[in-house]
Design a protein around this motif. Sequence first.
Motif, PDB file in Angstrom:
ATOM      1  N   TYR A   1      -0.474  19.652  -6.837  1.00  0.00           N
ATOM      2  CA  TYR A   1       0.393  18.453  -6.513  1.00  0.00           C
ATOM      3  C   TYR A   1       0.874  17.745  -5.574  1.00  0.00           C
ATOM      4  CZ  TYR A   1       3.425  22.936  -5.876  1.00  0.00           C
ATOM      5  OH  TYR A   1       3.892  24.779  -6.761  1.00  0.00           O
ATOM      6  N   ILE A   2       0.971  16.494  -5.321  1.00  0.00           N
ATOM      7  CA  ILE A   2       0.695  15.222  -4.777  1.00  0.00           C
ATOM      8  C   ILE A   2       1.614  14.893  -4.697  1.00  0.00           C
ATOM      9  CG2 ILE A   2      -0.067  12.079  -5.736  1.00  0.00           C
ATOM     10  CD1 ILE A   2       0.021  12.908  -8.014  1.00  0.00           C
ATOM     11  N   PHE A   3       1.327  14.971  -2.735  1.00  0.00           N
ATOM     12  CA  PHE A   3       1.857  14.109  -1.533  1.00  0.00           C
ATOM     13  C   PHE A   3       1.716  12.451  -1.978  1.00  0.00           C
ATOM     14  CE2 PHE A   3       3.075  12.954   2.267  1.00  0.00           C
ATOM     15  CZ  PHE A   3       3.604  12.941   3.074  1.00  0.00           C
TER      16      PHE A   3
ATOM     17  N   PHE B   1       7.470  11.921  -0.459  1.00  0.00           N
ATOM     18  CA  PHE B   1       7.769  13.422  -1.621  1.00  0.00           C
ATOM     19  C   PHE B   1       6.980  13.909  -1.953  1.00  0.00           C
ATOM     20  CE2 PHE B   1       7.022  10.443  -5.062  1.00  0.00           C
ATOM     21  CZ  PHE B   1       6.343   9.215  -4.770  1.00  0.00           C
ATOM     22  N   ILE B   2       7.049  14.565  -2.388  1.00  0.00           N
ATOM     23  CA  ILE B   2       5.730  15.564  -3.097  1.00  0.00           C
ATOM     24  C   ILE B   2       6.249  16.045  -4.332  1.00  0.00           C
ATOM     25  CG2 ILE B   2       4.254  18.040  -2.732  1.00  0.00           C
ATOM     26  CD1 ILE B   2       4.873  17.823  -0.365  1.00  0.00           C
ATOM     27  N   ILE B   3       5.365  16.367  -5.099  1.00  0.00           N
ATOM     28  CA  ILE B   3       6.334  16.241  -6.695  1.00  0.00           C
ATOM     29  C   ILE B   3       4.381  17.465  -7.281  1.00  0.00           C
ATOM     30  CG2 ILE B   3       6.961  13.554  -7.523  1.00  0.00           C
ATOM     31  CD1 ILE B   3       4.825  12.762  -8.956  1.00  0.00           C
TER      32      ILE B   3
ATOM     33  N   HIS C   1       0.449  -0.925  -0.104  1.00  0.00           N
ATOM     34  CA  HIS C   1       0.087  -0.759  -0.257  1.00  0.00           C
ATOM     35  C   HIS C   1       0.197   1.444   0.113  1.00  0.00           C
ATOM     36  CE1 HIS C   1      -2.812  -3.067   1.245  1.00  0.00           C
ATOM     37  NE2 HIS C   1      -3.518  -2.530   0.798  1.00  0.00           N
ATOM     38  N   MET C   2      -0.050   2.505  -0.751  1.00  0.00           N
ATOM     39  CA  MET C   2       1.044   3.741   0.555  1.00  0.00           C
ATOM     40  C   MET C   2      -0.167   4.609   0.253  1.00  0.00           C
ATOM     41  SD  MET C   2       1.215   4.515  -4.354  1.00  0.00           S
ATOM     42  CE  MET C   2      -0.069   5.007  -5.184  1.00  0.00           C
ATOM     43  N   PHE C   3       0.302   5.393   0.557  1.00  0.00           N
ATOM     44  CA  PHE C   3      -0.079   6.864   0.962  1.00  0.00           C
ATOM     45  C   PHE C   3      -0.277   8.038   0.103  1.00  0.00           C
ATOM     46  CE2 PHE C   3      -0.494  10.884   2.926  1.00  0.00           C
ATOM     47  CZ  PHE C   3      -1.786  11.157   3.872  1.00  0.00           C
ATOM     48  N   MET C   4      -1.455   8.694   0.022  1.00  0.00           N
ATOM     49  CA  MET C   4      -1.275   9.882  -0.960  1.00  0.00           C
ATOM     50  C   MET C   4      -2.266  10.850  -0.893  1.00  0.00           C
ATOM     51  SD  MET C   4      -2.209   7.652  -4.788  1.00  0.00           S
ATOM     52  CE  MET C   4      -1.530   9.521  -5.768  1.00  0.00           C
ATOM     53  N   MET C   5      -2.609  11.933  -1.203  1.00  0.00           N
ATOM     54  CA  MET C   5      -2.684  13.162  -0.556  1.00  0.00           C
ATOM     55  C   MET C   5      -3.185  14.433  -1.894  1.00  0.00           C
ATOM     56  SD  MET C   5      -1.951  15.224   2.823  1.00  0.00           S
ATOM     57  CE  MET C   5      -1.187  15.463   3.115  1.00  0.00           C
TER      58      MET C   5
ATOM     59  N   GLY D   1      13.460  11.075   4.043  1.00  0.00           N
ATOM     60  CA  GLY D   1      13.626   9.195   4.008  1.00  0.00           C
ATOM     61  C   GLY D   1      13.954   9.418   5.880  1.00  0.00           C
ATOM     62  N   MET D   2      13.288   7.958   6.250  1.00  0.00           N
ATOM     63  CA  MET D   2      12.809   7.766   7.556  1.00  0.00           C
ATOM     64  C   MET D   2      12.593   6.297   7.883  1.00  0.00           C
ATOM     65  SD  MET D   2       9.068  10.205   8.482  1.00  0.00           S
ATOM     66  CE  MET D   2       8.696   9.701   9.660  1.00  0.00           C
ATOM     67  N   LYS D   3      12.562   5.820   8.431  1.00  0.00           N
ATOM     68  CA  LYS D   3      12.940   4.195   9.018  1.00  0.00           C
ATOM     69  C   LYS D   3      11.548   4.153  10.152  1.00  0.00           C
ATOM     70  CE  LYS D   3      17.317   2.389   7.669  1.00  0.00           C
ATOM     71  NZ  LYS D   3      18.290   1.656   8.027  1.00  0.00           N
ATOM     72  N   ALA D   4      11.048   2.537  10.007  1.00  0.00           N
ATOM     73  CA  ALA D   4      10.506   1.925  10.865  1.00  0.00           C
ATOM     74  C   ALA D   4      10.922   0.704  11.618  1.00  0.00           C
ATOM     75  CB  ALA D   4       8.383   1.731  10.788  1.00  0.00           C
ATOM     76  N   TYR D   5      10.784   0.469  12.945  1.00  0.00           N
ATOM     77  CA  TYR D   5      11.650  -1.137  13.465  1.00  0.00           C
ATOM     78  C   TYR D   5      10.502  -1.331  13.653  1.00  0.00           C
ATOM     79  CZ  TYR D   5      15.496   2.787  12.629  1.00  0.00           C
ATOM     80  OH  TYR D   5      16.052   3.622  12.309  1.00  0.00           O
ATOM     81  N   LEU D   6      10.792  -2.740  13.856  1.00  0.00           N
ATOM     82  CA  LEU D   6      10.118  -3.389  14.962  1.00  0.00           C
ATOM     83  C   LEU D   6      10.991  -3.758  15.880  1.00  0.00           C
ATOM     84  CD1 LEU D   6       7.106  -5.143  14.370  1.00  0.00           C
ATOM     85  CD2 LEU D   6       8.858  -7.004  13.710  1.00  0.00           C
TER      86      LEU D   6
END
Length: 361
Positions: free
Chosen positions: A156-158, A140-142, A31-35, A72-77
Motif C-alpha cells: 500500500y501507499i499512504f 488516503f491509502i491505496i 509538498h506531500m507526505f508518503m509512506m 478529510g480535515m482542515k488546518a486553519y490560520l
Amino acid sequence: MTQQITVQIAETKRDKPDQSNLGFGRIFTDHMFMMNFTEGKGWHDARIVPYQPLTLDPSAMVFHYGQTVFEGMKAYLTEDGQIFLFRPEKNMERLNRSNDRLCIPQIDGDFVIEGLKKLIAVDREWIPTAEGTSLYIRPFIIATEPFLGVAPAKNYIFMIIMSPVGSYYKEGISPVKILVESEFVRAVKGGTGEAKTGGNYASSLKAQELATGKEYSQVLWLDGVEKKYIEEVGSMNVFFKINGEVVTPALNGSILHGVTRDSVIQLLKHWNIPVSERRISIDEIAQAHREGKLEEAFGTGTAAVISPIGEFFWGSEQLVLNGGKTGELSKRIYDTITGIQKGKLEDPFGWVTKVPVSESK
Ligand SMILES: *Cc1c(COP(=O)(O)O)cnc(C)c1O
C-alpha cells in the motif's frame, strides 16, 4: 513505530493562487507526505517530498477492486498567526476503522499526525488568510500490489496531500434545497457505509447527478432496506430541530461517524439543549412539518461545517423550513465551531491541536 521522517524540499516553489477564487480541491501545495507498506516489513519510508505524479502498475489492485480509504480535515490560520488542526486524532481513529473494514493495515495515528504537522510546517505559506478560507487536508491509502486476484493487497501507499480552499459560503452561511432520494440508496448495515472509502462516493454519483439536474444541491439518503428511515444528506450527517429538541440518526452501522456530528452533539449538550440520537423516519419529519413543529434542519461535515437546509422535496410534497432561511440554532452552532477552529473563541472541549512552525525545514 519509531520512524524518521525525511524531508526533501521542492527546488522550485510554485506561485500561490489568488485567494478570492480558490474553489475546492483543484490546487495543491508544494509538498506531500508518503509512506509505504510492504507485507512483512510494515509501514516504512515515511517522507515529505515535492508534490508530484505517482507511477503505478496498471494492475495495481486499487484500480480494479477499489481497495482504498481516505480522510478529510482542515488546518486553519488564526488571527495571531498560529496554525490549528481540529480534532485530528478523531480522523486517525476513523481512518483505522475504515482500514479495518477494507482489510488495509492499521496506521499509527500519532505518528501520522506528527508527519502531518511537519508537512503543514513545510507548506505553511500555502495556508490561505482570507476570511473563511483554510487548508484542506486529504490523507488516503491505496492498494498498490500488481495483481488481478481478489484478495487484500500486500502493498500500500499512504499519502497526505493538501489544498488551499475557498470559503464554502461566499456570501455568508445560506440554506440549500434537498431532494429526498427514494430510488437509490447509499449504504446498508453490514456494507461499507461506515467507512470513508471511494466506492461509497462512486455509487452516490448517479443520485447526486439526477438531483443536481432538478436544481437540488444534495440528496437525503434513506435506509437501504425499507427506504423509510433517514441516514445522511449528501456526504454530510444530518440534524433536525423538532419542537425544541434536536435529533440526528443514531450510528446504526451504515452511517459515517462524522467528527462534526460528534462535535455538534457535544456542543448542544454543553448548552443544555436536548439532543438525541435515534431512528428518524421521513414520515415523522413530514408530519412534524405539517404540524408546524419542524423548526430547522442542517447537514454537518468538515467542508461546510454546518449546511442549513431550507427545503426538502419528498414525493410530491415540498417542505419549506423556517421560510427557507438559516435557522437561529444552525447559525449559532456554525459561529461557535468555526470560532473555535479559527481561535476566535475559547475551546472548552480541547478540540484544537496547535501545529508548531519553528521545527520546519
Ligand atoms: C466525511 C463524511 C461525513 C462528514 O464527516 P466529518 O468528519 O464531519 O467531516 C459525513 N458523511 C459521509 C458519507 C462522509 O464521507
